[in-house]
Design an enzyme around this catalytic site. Structure first.
Site, PDB file in Angstrom:
ATOM      1  N   ASP A  15       0.769  -1.210  -0.110  1.00 24.23           N
ATOM      2  CA  ASP A  15      -0.056   0.073   0.133  1.00 24.23           C
ATOM      3  C   ASP A  15       0.629   1.303  -0.031  1.00 24.23           C
ATOM      4  O   ASP A  15       2.018   1.176   0.746  1.00 24.23           O
ATOM      5  CB  ASP A  15      -0.853   0.086   1.260  1.00 24.23           C
ATOM      6  CG  ASP A  15      -2.145   0.967   1.245  1.00 24.23           C
ATOM      7  OD1 ASP A  15      -2.316   1.502  -0.196  1.00 24.23           O
ATOM      8  OD2 ASP A  15      -2.671   1.283   2.141  1.00 24.23           O
ATOM      9  N   ASN A  63     -10.237  -2.912  -6.521  1.00 19.51           N
ATOM     10  CA  ASN A  63      -9.348  -1.935  -7.448  1.00 19.51           C
ATOM     11  C   ASN A  63      -9.759  -1.787  -8.681  1.00 19.51           C
ATOM     12  O   ASN A  63      -9.405  -0.794  -9.350  1.00 19.51           O
ATOM     13  CB  ASN A  63      -8.069  -2.526  -7.241  1.00 19.51           C
ATOM     14  CG  ASN A  63      -7.041  -2.261  -6.082  1.00 19.51           C
ATOM     15  OD1 ASN A  63      -6.191  -2.998  -5.599  1.00 19.51           O
ATOM     16  ND2 ASN A  63      -7.550  -1.415  -5.355  1.00 19.51           N
TER      17      ASN A  63
END
Length: 237
Positions: A15, A63
Site C-alpha cells: 500500500d 481496485n
C-alpha cells in the site's frame, strides 16, 4: 534479530504506491513501477532470511473501481513483470502461486500468471503467493460453493468438513499467516486473507511501500519476535 524466530508465513498488504508518486509530483503509474521493483527486493530479502511463504496483496477486486488508464497500466505491469520473474524465480528455486478470481482479468495477464506458475511449479525453497483480483470474503464464498458441489455430488460428507478440509478449498492451500505487515500508515486489513489471518500478528508502518527497505523490514521482524503468541491459550503455562 533472532534468526530462529523468523515467521513461516509472511503477508504484506502492498500500500502507498500512488501516494508515493503524488508526494514527488509524479503520475500514479510511476509509484506502481517503483512499488513492483521494491516488491522484488522484499521477496529476495525475505527468502534469504528463511521465510518459507510470502503472500503479497497486489490488486484487490475493489481496485477495478479505479481509473481505466491506471488499471490498464497495472495489468501491463503485471504481465511484463510476471513474464520476467519466471526465469529469475526458477533460478532462485522460488515457487509462484496466485490467489484470486481469474474472471475479469485480461487474457494476456492470465497467460503471464500461468507462465510464471508453470516455470516455478517444481521449486522448493520458498513460495510466493501473489494475491491478484483478490478478496477475502470472495475466497471464503468460493470455497463454500466448491464444498457444496462436492457434497451434492457425494464426493464429500458434511460430517467430514472441518477447518483442515475447508482450508483445502481456498484459492491456495497455505499455512496460517504468522505476521501481516501493512505499509502506508493505514490500520486495517482491507478484506485480505480473512481465514488465514485468524491468529496472525499484525504490524502497521507509516512508510509508503516503495520506501519499505531492509531497515523497515528488520523493524517489523524485531517487533514480531518481541510478541508472545498464545493462540487463545495462557502464555504462563
Amino acid at each position: 534479530m533472532d534468526q530462529s524466530s523468523i515467521p513461516n508465513h509472511l503477508a504484506i498488504i502492498v500500500d502507498g504506491n500512488r501516494r508515493w508518486a503524488r508526494k514527488r509530483n509524479m503520475p500514479a503509474f510511476m509509484g506502481h513501477k517503483h512499488g513492483f521493483e521494491r516488491m522484488e527486493n522484499v521477496i529476495e530479502y525475505a527468502v534469504n532470511l528463511g521465510v518459507s511463504y510470502i503472500s503479497l496483496f497486489v490488486f484487490s477486486t475493489e481496485n477495478f473501481n479505479r481509473d481505466d488508464k491506471e488499471i490498464d497500466y497495472l495489468m501491463d505491469l503485471f504481465c511484463k513483470n510476471f513474464s520476467k520473474l519466471g526465469l529469475k524465480m526458477k533460478k532462485e528455486n522460488i515457487k509462484a502461486v496466485f490467489s484470486g478470481r481469474r474472471d475479469g482479468l485480461v487474457p494476456y495477464v492470465i497467460d503471464a500468471m500461468d507462465y510464471l506458475s508453470s516455470e516455478t511449479q517444481d521449486c522448493t525453497a520458498s513460495t510466493v503467493n501473489f494475491c491478484l483480483n483478490y478478496g477475502g470474503k470472495a475466497e471464503i464464498v468460493d470455497a463454500c460453493k466448491e464444498i457444496a458441489v462436492e457434497v451434492n455430488n457425494k464426493a464429500l460428507l458434511i460430517e467430514d468438513i472441518n477447518e483442515t478440509i475447508f482450508t483445502r478449498y481456498l484459492y491456495t492451500d497455505l499455512p496460517p499467516i504468522d505476521l501481516l505487515i501493512r505499509t502506508s500508515g493505514e490500520v486495517r486489513i482491507s478484506n485480505f486473507m480473512l481465514w488465514q489471518l485468524a491468529y496472525s500478528e499484525m504490524y502497521f508502518i507509516d512508510v509508503l511501500f516503495p520506501d519499505f527497505d531492509e531497515n523497515c523490514f528488520n523493524e517489523a521482524l524485531s517487533a514480531y519476535q518481541c510478541r508472545s503468541r498464545r493462540f487463545g491459550g495462557d502464555s504462563h503455562k
